[in-house]
Design a protein around this motif. Structure first.
Motif, PDB file in Angstrom:
ATOM      1  N   ARG A   1      -7.275   4.753  -1.042  1.00 15.50           N
ATOM      2  CA  ARG A   1      -7.695   5.491  -2.230  1.00 15.50           C
ATOM      3  C   ARG A   1      -6.611   6.424  -2.734  1.00 15.50           C
ATOM      4  O   ARG A   1      -6.533   6.696  -3.938  1.00 15.50           O
ATOM      5  N   ASN A   2      -5.770   6.943  -1.834  1.00 14.03           N
ATOM      6  CA  ASN A   2      -4.724   7.864  -2.267  1.00 14.03           C
ATOM      7  C   ASN A   2      -3.509   7.140  -2.822  1.00 14.03           C
ATOM      8  O   ASN A   2      -2.532   7.790  -3.209  1.00 14.03           O
ATOM      9  N   ILE A   3      -3.553   5.813  -2.888  1.00 15.51           N
ATOM     10  CA  ILE A   3      -2.452   5.020  -3.443  1.00 15.51           C
ATOM     11  C   ILE A   3      -2.911   4.256  -4.678  1.00 15.51           C
ATOM     12  O   ILE A   3      -2.136   4.085  -5.628  1.00 15.51           O
ATOM     13  N   ARG A   4      -4.140   3.849  -4.713  1.00 15.49           N
ATOM     14  CA  ARG A   4      -4.633   2.991  -5.787  1.00 15.49           C
ATOM     15  C   ARG A   4      -4.575   3.673  -7.151  1.00 15.49           C
ATOM     16  O   ARG A   4      -4.869   4.864  -7.275  1.00 15.49           O
ATOM     17  N   PRO A   5      -4.220   2.901  -8.195  1.00 17.03           N
ATOM     18  CA  PRO A   5      -4.224   3.450  -9.562  1.00 17.03           C
ATOM     19  C   PRO A   5      -5.637   3.603 -10.092  1.00 17.03           C
ATOM     20  O   PRO A   5      -6.610   3.168  -9.470  1.00 17.03           O
ATOM     21  N   VAL A   6      -5.742   4.172 -11.264  1.00 15.99           N
ATOM     22  CA  VAL A   6      -7.043   4.573 -11.782  1.00 15.99           C
ATOM     23  C   VAL A   6      -7.928   3.371 -12.123  1.00 15.99           C
ATOM     24  O   VAL A   6      -9.152   3.435 -11.952  1.00 15.99           O
ATOM     25  N   MET A   7      -7.345   2.276 -12.612  1.00 12.65           N
ATOM     26  CA  MET A   7      -8.169   1.123 -12.955  1.00 12.65           C
ATOM     27  C   MET A   7      -8.767   0.474 -11.710  1.00 12.65           C
ATOM     28  O   MET A   7      -9.893  -0.040 -11.744  1.00 12.65           O
ATOM     29  N   ALA A   8      -8.028   0.488 -10.612  1.00  5.29           N
ATOM     30  CA  ALA A   8      -8.575  -0.029  -9.360  1.00  5.29           C
ATOM     31  C   ALA A   8      -9.705   0.858  -8.857  1.00  5.29           C
ATOM     32  O   ALA A   8     -10.707   0.367  -8.325  1.00  5.29           O
ATOM     33  N   ALA A   9      -9.559   2.170  -9.026  1.00  4.82           N
ATOM     34  CA  ALA A   9     -10.623   3.090  -8.637  1.00  4.82           C
ATOM     35  C   ALA A   9     -11.861   2.877  -9.506  1.00  4.82           C
ATOM     36  O   ALA A   9     -12.995   2.928  -9.010  1.00  4.82           O
ATOM     37  N   LEU A  10     -11.657   2.631 -10.781  1.00  3.76           N
ATOM     38  CA  LEU A  10     -12.787   2.365 -11.676  1.00  3.76           C
ATOM     39  C   LEU A  10     -13.492   1.064 -11.292  1.00  3.76           C
ATOM     40  O   LEU A  10     -14.720   0.969 -11.360  1.00  3.76           O
ATOM     41  N   ALA A  11     -12.729   0.063 -10.883  1.00  2.00           N
ATOM     42  CA  ALA A  11     -13.332  -1.195 -10.422  1.00  2.00           C
ATOM     43  C   ALA A  11     -14.160  -0.966  -9.163  1.00  2.00           C
ATOM     44  O   ALA A  11     -15.219  -1.572  -8.987  1.00  2.00           O
ATOM     45  N   ASP A  12     -13.683  -0.076  -8.283  1.00  4.07           N
ATOM     46  CA  ASP A  12     -14.455   0.250  -7.082  1.00  4.07           C
ATOM     47  C   ASP A  12     -15.778   0.915  -7.432  1.00  4.07           C
ATOM     48  O   ASP A  12     -16.779   0.745  -6.731  1.00  4.07           O
ATOM     49  N   LEU A  13     -15.777   1.678  -8.534  1.00  4.30           N
ATOM     50  CA  LEU A  13     -17.008   2.350  -8.949  1.00  4.30           C
ATOM     51  C   LEU A  13     -18.113   1.346  -9.220  1.00  4.30           C
ATOM     52  O   LEU A  13     -19.266   1.573  -8.866  1.00  4.30           O
ATOM     53  N   GLN A  14     -17.768   0.236  -9.820  1.00  2.00           N
ATOM     54  CA  GLN A  14     -18.767  -0.779 -10.135  1.00  2.00           C
ATOM     55  C   GLN A  14     -19.065  -1.674  -8.936  1.00  2.00           C
ATOM     56  O   GLN A  14     -20.180  -2.164  -8.781  1.00  2.00           O
ATOM     57  N   GLY A  15     -18.062  -1.869  -8.063  1.00  2.00           N
ATOM     58  CA  GLY A  15     -18.259  -2.807  -6.963  1.00  2.00           C
ATOM     59  C   GLY A  15     -18.879  -2.199  -5.728  1.00  2.00           C
ATOM     60  O   GLY A  15     -19.650  -2.850  -5.034  1.00  2.00           O
ATOM     61  N   ASN A  16     -18.563  -0.944  -5.448  1.00  2.00           N
ATOM     62  CA  ASN A  16     -18.992  -0.348  -4.191  1.00  2.00           C
ATOM     63  C   ASN A  16     -20.255   0.504  -4.308  1.00  2.00           C
ATOM     64  O   ASN A  16     -20.804   0.926  -3.311  1.00  2.00           O
ATOM     65  N   TYR A  17     -20.684   0.781  -5.526  1.00  3.70           N
ATOM     66  CA  TYR A  17     -21.863   1.621  -5.702  1.00  3.70           C
ATOM     67  C   TYR A  17     -22.887   0.844  -6.525  1.00  3.70           C
ATOM     68  O   TYR A  17     -22.896   0.886  -7.749  1.00  3.70           O
ATOM     69  N   SER A  18     -23.773   0.164  -5.827  1.00  2.00           N
ATOM     70  CA  SER A  18     -24.733  -0.685  -6.530  1.00  2.00           C
ATOM     71  C   SER A  18     -25.742   0.132  -7.330  1.00  2.00           C
ATOM     72  O   SER A  18     -26.406  -0.381  -8.213  1.00  2.00           O
ATOM     73  N   ASN A  19     -25.902   1.432  -6.993  1.00  2.00           N
ATOM     74  CA  ASN A  19     -26.876   2.250  -7.704  1.00  2.00           C
ATOM     75  C   ASN A  19     -26.291   2.939  -8.932  1.00  2.00           C
ATOM     76  O   ASN A  19     -26.967   3.730  -9.586  1.00  2.00           O
ATOM     77  N   VAL A  20     -25.036   2.666  -9.249  1.00  2.54           N
ATOM     78  CA  VAL A  20     -24.408   3.252 -10.431  1.00  2.54           C
ATOM     79  C   VAL A  20     -24.678   2.354 -11.626  1.00  2.54           C
ATOM     80  O   VAL A  20     -24.316   1.178 -11.634  1.00  2.54           O
ATOM     81  N   GLY A  21     -25.306   2.903 -12.646  1.00  2.00           N
ATOM     82  CA  GLY A  21     -25.663   2.107 -13.805  1.00  2.00           C
ATOM     83  C   GLY A  21     -24.512   1.929 -14.769  1.00  2.00           C
ATOM     84  O   GLY A  21     -23.489   2.626 -14.685  1.00  2.00           O
TER      85      GLY A  21
ATOM     86  N   ASP B   1       0.818  -1.207   0.000  1.00  7.10           N
ATOM     87  CA  ASP B   1       0.000   0.000   0.000  1.00  7.10           C
ATOM     88  C   ASP B   1       0.860   1.269   0.000  1.00  7.10           C
ATOM     89  O   ASP B   1       0.572   2.236   0.700  1.00  7.10           O
ATOM     90  N   THR B   2       1.928   1.251  -0.812  1.00  8.49           N
ATOM     91  CA  THR B   2       2.781   2.428  -0.968  1.00  8.49           C
ATOM     92  C   THR B   2       3.007   2.687  -2.455  1.00  8.49           C
ATOM     93  O   THR B   2       2.966   1.763  -3.278  1.00  8.49           O
ATOM     94  N   GLN B   3       3.275   3.922  -2.788  1.00  7.01           N
ATOM     95  CA  GLN B   3       3.536   4.278  -4.183  1.00  7.01           C
ATOM     96  C   GLN B   3       4.852   3.686  -4.659  1.00  7.01           C
ATOM     97  O   GLN B   3       4.951   3.200  -5.788  1.00  7.01           O
ATOM     98  N   ILE B   4       5.872   3.698  -3.811  1.00  6.81           N
ATOM     99  CA  ILE B   4       7.167   3.145  -4.217  1.00  6.81           C
ATOM    100  C   ILE B   4       7.055   1.653  -4.474  1.00  6.81           C
ATOM    101  O   ILE B   4       7.712   1.101  -5.365  1.00  6.81           O
ATOM    102  N   GLY B   5       6.185   0.973  -3.722  1.00  5.33           N
ATOM    103  CA  GLY B   5       5.994  -0.455  -3.937  1.00  5.33           C
ATOM    104  C   GLY B   5       5.418  -0.749  -5.308  1.00  5.33           C
ATOM    105  O   GLY B   5       5.876  -1.678  -5.998  1.00  5.33           O
ATOM    106  N   LEU B   6       4.445   0.033  -5.740  1.00  3.21           N
ATOM    107  CA  LEU B   6       3.869  -0.175  -7.065  1.00  3.21           C
ATOM    108  C   LEU B   6       4.847   0.221  -8.164  1.00  3.21           C
ATOM    109  O   LEU B   6       4.934  -0.442  -9.201  1.00  3.21           O
ATOM    110  N   VAL B   7       5.594   1.295  -7.952  1.00  4.69           N
ATOM    111  CA  VAL B   7       6.593   1.695  -8.953  1.00  4.69           C
ATOM    112  C   VAL B   7       7.616   0.589  -9.157  1.00  4.69           C
ATOM    113  O   VAL B   7       8.004   0.278 -10.291  1.00  4.69           O
TER     114      VAL B   7
END
Length: 271
Positions: free
Chosen positions: A217-237, A133-139
């Motif tokens: 959230r301040n570490i996750r890349p954009v694709m992980a954030a997009l996956a959260d959009l579909q998984g964590n918000y059931s009312n999002v079409g 869960d660090t930026q240097i780890g993902l880099v």
């Protein structure tokens, strides 16, 4: 027109259609206003709600910090991979290094195993070394997985470069570092840019490491954030999710088309 050309053009047309159909569906359904989505996919555009869908995806998934994270990971990792791969290609092709084939397989072997194999040991080692869960780890992991393919491309390109220039420079007393920086790098610039584009896109589109090695959230890349959009918000079409997918794809499209001439020239044999 010969039969071979007909078959070739027909095959290319079929492949283009197979690629365009899902892309067309993505774009058309991203245009549908979220409030009027019926639940079944649309094949033809009707109303236009793309910008509102993008705005909702941006706000609900908090894509702003994720965009910054992915930009950092993609740029730094791709640049580092290009630098390492260019140095390795120079060392194994231009410099008089013993066992060049062995060194090639040692470096390139990183592409022979599926990335899923590394998930468990990476997770455990990252947890033990505080890299989880660090930026240097993902880099670090993005750079490591990008080097083998980058080296493969740069090595093959180095094989096409004229050896006479290097030999003349060495006879004039140029050091290996000067040969690398003043001769090898300028001649390899188009290939380096093409490799950067490849690795930038690969890192930007990664989801597996993004959801496995991060939680914040301040570490996750954009694709992980997009996956959260579909998984964590059931009312999002689906229109909002698809609009978000289009939005996060824009940087890679802009980069690819802006560097297209370098990408094409790197695929040609150097004469």
């Amino acid at each position: 027109m010969t039969l071979g050309r007909v078959l070739r053009n027909g095959t290319l047309t079929v492949l283009a259609v197979l690629w365009l159909v899902p892309t067309w569906l993505l774009v058309v359904n991203a245009l549908v206003p979220a409030g009027s989505y019926s639940g079944s996919p649309h094949w033809l555009p009707r109303d236009f709600g793309l910008f509102d869908n993008m705005s909702q995806a941006w706000d609900r998934a908090r894509l702003g910090p994720a965009f910054g994270n992915s930009l950092l990971y993609a740029v730094v990792s791709a640049l580092a991979a290009v630098a390492v791969a260019t140095l390795a290609a120079f060392a194994t092709i231009v410099m008089p290094v013993k066992r060049q084939v062995l060194w090639f397989w040692v470096i390139y072997s990183g592409t022979l195993l599926p990335l899923q194999v590394f998930i468990r040991p990476l997770f455990l080692s990252y947890a033990e070394t505080s890299l989880y869960d660090t930026q240097i780890g993902l880099v670090l992991i993005y750079t490591a997985i990008a080097v083998p393919f980058a080296f493969f491309v740069m090595r093959n390109y180095a094989l096409t470069l004229p050896r006479e220039v290097v030999e003349a420079a060495r006879m004039d007393g140029a050091s290996w570092w000067r040969v690398f920086w003043n001769i090898h790098v300028p001649l390899s610039r188009s290939a380096m840019i093409a490799v950067f584009v490849f690795q930038f896109v690969a890192v930007w589109n990664d989801l597996m490491f993004g959801i496995t090695l991060t939680t914040s959230r301040n570490i996750r890349p954009v694709m992980a954030a997009l996956a959260d959009l579909q998984g964590n918000y059931s009312n999002v079409g689906p229109p909002i999710v698809l609009a978000g997918a289009l939005l996060v794809s824009l940087p890679t499209l802009v980069l690819f088309f802006s560097a297209q001439r370098f990408f094409i020239s790197s695929l040609k044999m150097h004469h």
